[in-house]
Design an enzyme around this catalytic site. Structure first.
Site, short mmCIF file in Angstrom:
data_model
loop_
_atom_site.label_atom_id
_atom_site.label_comp_id
_atom_site.label_asym_id
_atom_site.label_seq_id
_atom_site.Cartn_x
_atom_site.Cartn_y
_atom_site.Cartn_z
N HIS A 1 8.02 5.74 -4.43
CA HIS A 1 7.16 5.51 -3.28
C HIS A 1 7.86 6.13 -2.07
O HIS A 1 9.08 6.29 -2.07
CB HIS A 1 6.97 4.00 -3.09
CG HIS A 1 5.89 3.65 -2.12
ND1 HIS A 1 6.10 3.65 -0.76
CD2 HIS A 1 4.60 3.29 -2.31
CE1 HIS A 1 4.98 3.30 -0.15
NE2 HIS A 1 4.05 3.07 -1.07
N TYR A 2 7.13 6.46 -1.04
CA TYR A 2 7.75 7.07 0.13
C TYR A 2 8.59 6.09 0.94
O TYR A 2 9.40 6.50 1.77
CB TYR A 2 6.70 7.75 1.03
CG TYR A 2 5.69 6.79 1.63
CD1 TYR A 2 5.96 6.12 2.81
CD2 TYR A 2 4.46 6.58 1.01
CE1 TYR A 2 5.03 5.24 3.37
CE2 TYR A 2 3.53 5.71 1.55
CZ TYR A 2 3.82 5.04 2.73
OH TYR A 2 2.91 4.18 3.27
#
Length: 181
Positions: free
Chosen positions: A128-129
């Site tokens: 995930h960022y």
């Protein structure tokens, strides 16, 4: 083993320096915890072979630290390149979390992410960022509750797996003493 989007993936890397444009990754380790920071599994700890030319770029601190820990010897003896390290790490992580669900977790994890972007882009793309960066909490505690910092000491071995274990323990400490959750 249960794949869950709630699980957290912790990574630590040791590098030849701090600049991903000039330096390379020497070691990578991984641990997966559940959302409550209970360790579910420890992944592979991989020393990545680097040339003598790359190792010669290290400054004195890195030479001393990584020689004294035995990492330089492990790197020289390693048969793993970066691509193999990424493949093995991803094989492990995929057993525990779906792609793009776990934030990247660790201490000063933004630095590790910078090296992933440059040297291990397939691994970086899996996450995930968002990040769970324990050092962010430490910086806030240093400013808001500095007396707490004396209650948690890290050994600072600069060995990737040990560093992850300490990061998890540090976040557990902050959870119980700062967040009181």
């Amino acid at each position: 083993m249960t794949v869950s989007a709630q699980n957290l993936v912790w990574i630590d890397m040791e590098m030849t320096g701090l600049d991903p444009e000039q330096n390379v990754v020497l070691e990578i380790a991984t641990i997966v915890t559940d959302k409550d920071l209970n360790v579910l599994a420890e992944g592979p700890v991989i020393a990545i072979h680097q040339s003598d030319e790359e190792l010669a770029k290290m400054d004195d601190w890195n030479v001393n630290t990584h020689t004294n820990s035995g990492l330089v010897a492990r790197v020289k003896a390693s048969q793993h390149d970066e691509a193999q390290a990424v493949a093995e790490t991803l094989d492990f992580i995929r057993q525990w979390v779906p792609e793009r669900t776990s934030p990247l977790c660790g201490n000063s994890i933004g630095q590790d992410r910078r090296f992933m972007v440059k040297h291990m882009s397939d691994l970086e793309a899996f996450f995930h960022y968002r990040n769970v960066d324990v050092s962010t909490i430490k910086e806030l505690v240093r400013r808001w509750q500095p007396a707490l910092l004396d209650q948690f000491k890290k050994s600072g071995t600069h060995q990737a797996l040990d560093d992850i274990r300490e990061s998890i323990a540090e976040l557990q400490f902050y959870r119980s003493h700062v967040f009181k959750i």
